[in-house]
Each structure stands twice: as C-alpha cells, then as structure tokens.
Design a protein around this motif. Structure first.
Motif, mmCIF file in Angstrom:
data_model
loop_
_atom_site.group_PDB
_atom_site.id
_atom_site.type_symbol
_atom_site.label_atom_id
_atom_site.label_comp_id
_atom_site.label_asym_id
_atom_site.label_seq_id
_atom_site.Cartn_x
_atom_site.Cartn_y
_atom_site.Cartn_z
ATOM 1 N N LEU A 153 0.832 -1.199 0.000
ATOM 2 C CA LEU A 153 0.000 0.000 0.000
ATOM 3 C C LEU A 153 0.867 1.250 0.000
ATOM 4 C CD1 LEU A 153 -2.657 -1.125 2.625
ATOM 5 C CD2 LEU A 153 -2.872 -1.165 0.146
ATOM 6 N N ARG A 154 0.326 2.313 -0.531
ATOM 7 C CA ARG A 154 1.067 3.568 -0.599
ATOM 8 C C ARG A 154 1.257 4.156 0.794
ATOM 9 N NH1 ARG A 154 1.514 5.905 -5.653
ATOM 10 N NH2 ARG A 154 0.384 4.838 -7.319
ATOM 11 N N TRP A 155 2.353 4.856 0.956
ATOM 12 C CA TRP A 155 2.626 5.581 2.196
ATOM 13 C C TRP A 155 1.678 6.785 2.269
ATOM 14 C CZ3 TRP A 155 5.549 4.656 6.369
ATOM 15 C CH2 TRP A 155 5.779 5.709 7.241
ATOM 16 N N PRO A 156 1.112 7.157 3.442
ATOM 17 C CA PRO A 156 1.436 6.600 4.762
ATOM 18 C C PRO A 156 0.552 5.436 5.203
ATOM 19 C CG PRO A 156 0.121 8.553 5.042
ATOM 20 C CD PRO A 156 0.291 8.391 3.561
ATOM 21 N N THR A 157 -0.375 5.006 4.330
ATOM 22 C CA THR A 157 -1.224 3.875 4.728
ATOM 23 C C THR A 157 -0.394 2.628 4.977
ATOM 24 O OG1 THR A 157 -2.972 4.826 3.349
ATOM 25 C CG2 THR A 157 -3.255 2.542 4.064
ATOM 26 N N GLY A 158 0.676 2.453 4.217
ATOM 27 C CA GLY A 158 1.489 1.260 4.333
ATOM 28 C C GLY A 158 2.211 1.106 5.654
ATOM 29 N N LYS A 159 2.341 2.194 6.433
ATOM 30 C CA LYS A 159 3.045 2.067 7.714
ATOM 31 C C LYS A 159 2.192 1.381 8.773
ATOM 32 C CE LYS A 159 1.835 6.647 9.579
ATOM 33 N NZ LYS A 159 1.154 6.181 10.808
ATOM 34 N N ASP A 160 0.884 1.321 8.555
ATOM 35 C CA ASP A 160 -0.013 0.697 9.521
ATOM 36 C C ASP A 160 -0.624 -0.607 9.019
ATOM 37 O OD1 ASP A 160 0.287 2.835 11.348
ATOM 38 O OD2 ASP A 160 -1.172 4.027 10.222
ATOM 39 N N VAL A 161 -0.620 -0.827 7.701
ATOM 40 C CA VAL A 161 -1.252 -2.016 7.129
ATOM 41 C C VAL A 161 -0.286 -2.666 6.148
ATOM 42 C CG1 VAL A 161 -3.198 -2.920 5.824
ATOM 43 C CG2 VAL A 161 -3.532 -0.972 7.348
ATOM 44 N N ILE A 162 -0.056 -3.957 6.309
ATOM 45 C CA ILE A 162 0.769 -4.710 5.370
ATOM 46 C C ILE A 162 -0.006 -5.953 4.962
ATOM 47 C CG2 ILE A 162 2.945 -3.898 6.364
ATOM 48 C CD1 ILE A 162 3.239 -6.659 7.663
ATOM 49 N N TRP A 163 0.343 -6.501 3.794
ATOM 50 C CA TRP A 163 -0.261 -7.748 3.342
ATOM 51 C C TRP A 163 0.458 -8.915 4.005
ATOM 52 C CZ3 TRP A 163 -4.563 -6.297 1.531
ATOM 53 C CH2 TRP A 163 -4.681 -5.201 0.691
ATOM 54 N N VAL A 164 -0.301 -9.820 4.589
ATOM 55 C CA VAL A 164 0.279 -10.933 5.347
ATOM 56 C C VAL A 164 1.139 -11.813 4.452
ATOM 57 C CG1 VAL A 164 -0.278 -12.989 6.690
ATOM 58 C CG2 VAL A 164 -1.625 -10.916 6.987
ATOM 59 N N ALA A 165 0.718 -12.024 3.214
ATOM 60 C CA ALA A 165 1.445 -12.928 2.325
ATOM 61 C C ALA A 165 2.768 -12.339 1.832
ATOM 62 C CB ALA A 165 0.568 -13.286 1.126
ATOM 63 N N ASN A 166 2.983 -11.046 2.038
ATOM 64 C CA ASN A 166 4.195 -10.415 1.524
ATOM 65 C C ASN A 166 5.429 -10.701 2.365
ATOM 66 O OD1 ASN A 166 2.376 -9.357 -0.253
ATOM 67 N ND2 ASN A 166 3.057 -7.262 -0.058
ATOM 68 N N VAL A 167 5.255 -11.054 3.620
ATOM 69 C CA VAL A 167 6.395 -11.281 4.512
ATOM 70 C C VAL A 167 6.230 -12.635 5.178
ATOM 71 C CG1 VAL A 167 6.826 -8.841 4.947
ATOM 72 C CG2 VAL A 167 5.224 -10.072 6.403
ATOM 73 N N LYS A 168 7.347 -13.168 5.627
ATOM 74 C CA LYS A 168 7.349 -14.453 6.328
ATOM 75 C C LYS A 168 7.561 -14.187 7.808
ATOM 76 C CE LYS A 168 9.599 -18.997 6.465
ATOM 77 N NZ LYS A 168 10.669 -19.841 5.905
ATOM 78 N N ILE A 169 6.532 -14.468 8.589
ATOM 79 C CA ILE A 169 6.588 -14.229 10.031
ATOM 80 C C ILE A 169 6.794 -15.564 10.717
ATOM 81 C CG2 ILE A 169 5.358 -13.306 12.025
ATOM 82 C CD1 ILE A 169 3.773 -11.556 10.115
ATOM 83 N N THR A 170 7.922 -15.693 11.373
ATOM 84 C CA THR A 170 8.273 -16.963 12.024
ATOM 85 C C THR A 170 8.270 -16.851 13.541
ATOM 86 O OG1 THR A 170 10.621 -16.376 11.868
ATOM 87 C CG2 THR A 170 9.683 -17.704 10.093
ATOM 88 N N ALA A 171 7.686 -15.771 14.059
ATOM 89 C CA ALA A 171 7.623 -15.628 15.511
ATOM 90 C C ALA A 171 6.715 -16.699 16.100
ATOM 91 C CB ALA A 171 7.098 -14.243 15.878
ATOM 92 N N GLN A 172 6.914 -16.981 17.375
ATOM 93 C CA GLN A 172 6.134 -18.031 18.015
ATOM 94 C C GLN A 172 4.652 -17.659 18.034
ATOM 95 O OE1 GLN A 172 7.268 -18.862 22.005
ATOM 96 N NE2 GLN A 172 5.519 -20.134 22.423
ATOM 97 N N GLU A 173 3.822 -18.616 17.689
ATOM 98 C CA GLU A 173 2.382 -18.387 17.667
ATOM 99 C C GLU A 173 1.830 -18.478 19.090
ATOM 100 O OE1 GLU A 173 -1.661 -20.391 15.773
ATOM 101 O OE2 GLU A 173 0.311 -21.287 15.473
ATOM 102 N N ILE A 174 1.216 -17.438 19.466
ATOM 103 C CA ILE A 174 0.582 -17.416 20.793
ATOM 104 C C ILE A 174 -0.874 -17.816 20.644
ATOM 105 C CG2 ILE A 174 -0.104 -15.938 22.729
ATOM 106 C CD1 ILE A 174 2.349 -14.321 22.339
ATOM 107 N N ARG A 175 -1.281 -18.785 21.431
ATOM 108 C CA ARG A 175 -2.670 -19.250 21.346
ATOM 109 C C ARG A 175 -3.429 -19.031 22.643
ATOM 110 N NH1 ARG A 175 -1.925 -25.327 19.573
ATOM 111 N NH2 ARG A 175 -0.473 -25.154 21.322
#
Length: 583
Positions: free
Chosen positions: A192-214
């Motif tokens: 998304l264009r700035w400044p919207t992109g600083k608060d919203v990102i597409w989940v599929a664009n990055v790989k998040i490997t942090a521990q999943e909290i349930r």
C-alpha cells in the motif's frame, strides 16, 4: 426660368454609373416642355413638381436608390464579402475556445487512468525496443533466460543461509551462489502507498516466524478487558483471580462471556498441567514475585511453554528507594537464573521470554535451582505421541455437535422463541456463549464447536476419576482444569449457558462415591444461567435415573433416542427462569 429640378435633388448622392442616364432623362423633359409650349397642352401639372417626384420614387426607371448598399453594385459586394470574412473568423475563434475548454475538462477527469496506462505502454515499448536492439547486437548467439528459484527461496538472503553455533552469521561462499530469479510468494500483493502502508501490510508479503501465541493466562484479570482485547486477535485468555464474597473480577468476566475461574496463585500449585500457556500476564495483579524464595516464579515457569512470554506491570520495576530496588534486583537475577531473557522494559512494564533450548540450563551458575526429573511430568504431551483414538474421537464429535444443534434449535425457537418484551434475535441466533464440558476427554467437543463456527468458548474439565488428558487439551490451544465433581466447581453462580456431560455418570458412579448424583445435579443447577441447558449422554439406565431427578430440580427434561447407538440416550434439560418476588 430657374431650374428647380436641380434644387430638388441637390441633397441626394448620385452614383457615377447612372450619371449619363440622368442627363438623358433631363433632356427628354426639356423637349417635352418645348412641345408643351408649342401645342398649348391642357395639362396643368407644373414640370417642376412632376420631375422631382419621378426622380425620388421611380428608382427603376431613373437608376436612383434610397439605400447606398445596393447588392448589385461592385462596391457593396466587396463590403459584404469583408463582413462575411470577419464574422467567420470570429466564429472560428469562439468554436476553438469552446472545444479547448471541453477537451481540458475531459482530460482532467480521465487523465490519471490514461496517463498511467500511457506510461505503462511507453515502458513496455521501451523494454521491447531495448530487447530488439539486444537481439540485433547479439546476432545469432542468444543467452539462455534464467530460471525461477524454488518456492523455498522466496525469502532467500545470500551469505546468511548457513546456521552456526551462535545462530546465523554472515558467511559468503561462491559455491552457495544461486543463479536463479527470486520470485515473490504466490499471494503477494503490491504494498500500500505511504502513509497507509506504515499501519497495514499484506500478510502474504512477509514471512513471520515468531512463536504463535494461542493461550494466555491473565493473573488478577480485573474485569477481563485484556482478554476481551486479545479475543479480537483470536487469542484465548483465561482469567484467574481470588475469591471475593461480594462478587469479583471472575464473576464479571464470565458475565461478559469470557473464560474465567477462581484460582489463587499464592496458596498452592494451580490446577493446570506444566507447559500449558504461551503467555502469563500480570498487570498490577498484587503478587509479590520476590517472596517465598522465588517459588512463585518457579510456578510461573512451570506453566509457561518453551519460548513463552511473561509480562509484568508493577511500580517495582521503576523502583527509586533502596528497599524496592533490592526487591527488583532479586526478581531480575532470579528470572535470569530461570533462563528467561528480558526482551524490553518500558515504563513499569517488563517482558521476559522463556528459553526454548536446553543449552541455557546447562550453562547456569552454581547453586541454581535443580532441574526437575523426567518422571515428574509424565503427562506432558511434548514427549509422547497422541493417542490412537484421537482422530476417531474428533470425527464422532463433529456429527454429535450437528445433532445437538438440530435438536436444540426447535426447542429454543418453538418453546421459547423470545422473552416477553424482547425483540427477535438477529442471526446467527447464538443462544450459547459460555460452555462447560464436564468430561472433556481429548477436547473433541470443543474442537467440533469451533469447526462448526459456533461463537462459544469451552471450559474443558478433566475428572480426577479418569485419565488425565488435560496436557493434550492445553496443547491444542484450549483451556481446561482438573476437578473432582464431588466438590463444588470454583466459579460463581449463573455463569454457564450450556453444561455438557458425555459419559460422566458412567465414570463417576460405576463405583461407590462419597457423593450422590443429586449432589452433582444441584451443583450443576448453581452453575447454569436461567434458561440454560444441560445435555447428558450416557447409558440407558443412568439416563433414566437422571430423568427421575430432574423433577426435584424443576427442570424441563426430554429423553431422545440416538439412532446410531441403541445402548445410549440423550437427556436434554433446561433450567427454568424463576424470578424472586420483592419482599
């Protein structure tokens, strides 16, 4: 005699083209006058009066006109042509201005799309031209196009793909070079264009490997606001707090439809298995973690899974006086000895992370608390395979939940369509929120409710009379507790919409017990909200015995046959809504 003819037309402009004709007419008039004198004509009209009138009004005969712009003359035609040219020029200028203004408006409304597509076409054309130039320059020889990298290399970073003892260190080797094109993930989207992109990102664009909290354990939870906030992020939070005679945080939290139960962290070990929660939260919870020689922190460590978080908010973390600084230093050093890493500290809040590798425990200081033996926590599911009947249990509960809902829906909306004065419920007509499963086994009932997209949460209870599958329940991301059903359940009255007991009567009363079935039902009546439901699934003799007791409790009860099982029946009970009369 004077010539009145010339005086009568002295003010009229005479064109040159008719000059000769005029004099011919005057000569003719003179000849007529001479004839008049000779003949002695009886005509009494004076010539001086007749000739001017004929001159002024007989234009065709004499060639005179009262309008100087006669069409038939060359001069008039020249002026008319000049006037037409001027008018045409003005018309063309006005038309050009109007067209230019309309074109400007049309361009402004569609300029973005046209300019964008035009720019993209120019880019494509430029690339195509450059490729053509390259083709010509190379001639017959042509380089082979690079292939795409495998999906495993979507987040590939050169020189950091080799793991060492101290983690991932930069080490570049020529043999590890990847001669391929790294493609984005399948569901990649343009950021998304700035400044919207600083608060919203597409989940599929990055790989998040942090521990999943349930699952989260909120100690001293207040009114459950922290758990309500985490619920929007699909995180299940169990609120625990001490008992208060006048009503407490637990009662209010349950009234809000959030998981909660009475439990004291300072008195004895909590009724949860080891390694049950992904995070422990204590925001001014009133627990002095530096007391009892650190045993309270050891209990917190027991409940935390490897890689779990401990979040503590307290004025003690920003201590000013020496006494409080001493207490804070004890907590700081003790957590370090537990292999907790302090991630951050902001104002009065500190976040620790429990170690997920065994190497930290081997390098601890001398005199540290010894590690527990392997036989102490034999029920932990982290070191054993799941039971063989686990999959079969899950499938059977999917069908059971569907059957329950088909049975309860007609009862709810025919016998009790709505309370007097209430509006019709809006979809999805959710009549249940707080559910208590008295004999949870593997947690299959909880799982089936979630898979059916029912907006509920389940307190899974494992009876001490049966096998302890509570660690397995917590490992699935659910909440639960061990309990003896001959004792009261640690919660306030009127806190559950649905109580479910499958096989509990067979488990509890197959052998002599220190409590009766009526004692258990009285406790269930205390837990149920008015108009709440109680479902019993058990053998036919026990269901019939339970049906006889429902009249003493003033419950409405119905026995329902189970088509697939002739040895078991269902008993569906509803607690009535009795109003207390004012004294």
């Amino acid at each position: 005699m004077s010539r009145p003819l010339h005086r009568g037309v002295s003010g009229i402009r005479v064109p040159d083209s008719i000059h000769d004709d005029t004099w011919d007419s005057q000569s003719k008039d003179k000849s007529e006058k001479d004839d008049f004198d000779k003949r002695g004509s009886s005509d009494h009209t004076p010539l001086a009066l007749k000739s001017p009138l004929k001159l002024l009004f007989s234009d065709k005969e004499n060639g005179f006109t009262s309008d100087p712009f006669i069409v038939g003359t060359p001069r008039s035609r020249f002026k008319l042509l000049l006037f037409s040219l001027k008018f045409s020029l003005v018309f063309i200028v006005v038309l050009a201005l109007v067209g230019s203004f309309w074109w400007t408006l049309n361009l402004s409304s569609s300029s973005r799309v046209r300019v964008y597509h035009g720019y993209r076409r120019l880019q494509e054309k430029l690339v195509s031209d450059l490729l053509d130039i390259g083709e010509i320059s190379r001639g017959v020889s042509r380089w082979k196009e690079l292939e795409s990298c495998s999906p495993e290399l979507e987040n590939f970073v050169p020189c950091f793909n080799v793991s060492h003892e101290n983690g991932f260190e930069r080490k570049c080797e020529y043999e590890q070079r990847q001669n391929c094109l790294v493609l984005p993930p399948v569901n990649y989207k343009v950021p998304l264009r700035w400044p919207t992109g600083k608060d919203v990102i597409w989940v599929a664009n990055v790989k998040i490997t942090a521990q999943e909290i349930r699952t989260v354990l909120d100690i001293g939870c207040g009114y459950g606001s922290f758990g309500a906030h985490l619920l929007d992020s699909q995180l299940l939070t169990l609120c625990i707090a001490n008992y208060e005679p006048s009503g407490s945080q637990v009662q209010l939290t349950l009234e809000r439809g959030l998981p909660a139960m009475i439990a004291s962290f300072t008195s004895k070990q909590l009724p949860y298995p080891s390694l049950s929660f992904d995070m422990l939260h204590c925001a001014r919870c009133g627990i002095d973690w530096d007391q009892k020689d650190g045993n309270l922190l050891i209990e917190a460590d027991r409940l935390l899974r490897p890689g779990g978080y401990f979040v503590w908010t307290s004025p003690l973390t920003n201590a000013r006086n020496k006494e409080n600084q001493k207490r804070w230093n004890f907590v700081h050093d003790f957590t370090e000895n537990l292999c907790w890493e302090m991630l951050s500290q902001q104002d009065e809040t500190v976040v620790w992370k429990k170690a997920s590798k065994k190497s930290c425990y081997a390098s601890r200081k001398r005199g540290s608390r010894p590690l527990c033996g392997r036989g102490l926590d034999v029920e932990s599911p982290y070191y054993r395979l799941l039971p063989d009947e686990f999959a079969e249990d899950s499938d059977s509960w999917k069908a059971a939940v569907q059957n329950y809902w088909s049975l309860l829906s007609p009862l709810i909306f025919s016998d009790h369509p709505k309370r007097p004065g209430d509006e019709d419920p809006s979809p999805p007509y959710n009549m249940f929120r707080n559910v208590l499963d008295m004999n949870a086994n593997f947690g299959g009932f909880n799982s089936a409710l979630l898979q059916a997209r029912k907006s509920v949460w389940v307190m899974n209870v494992v009876s001490i009379s049966g096998s302890n599958y509570l660690p397995l329940i917590h490992d699935r991301g659910f909440v639960g507790v061990l309990h003896d059903w001959c004792e009261p359940f640690p919660t306030y009255p009127r806190t559950y919409d649905l109580v479910h007991a499958a096989g509990l009567l067979s488990l509890e009363f197959s052998q002599p017990r220190r409590c009766t079935m009526l004692d258990m039902f009285i406790e269930i009546d205390r837990l149920l909200r008015p108009e709440g439901w109680f479902i019993i699934r058990d053998t036919v003799p026990l269901v019939e015995s339970a049906r006889a007791l429902t009249t003493q409790l003033k419950w409405e009860a119905r026995v329902i046959e189970i088509e697939s099982n002739s040895e078991e029946k269902l008993l569906i009970c509803q607690k009535p809504f009795f109003k207390r009369h004012a004294i």
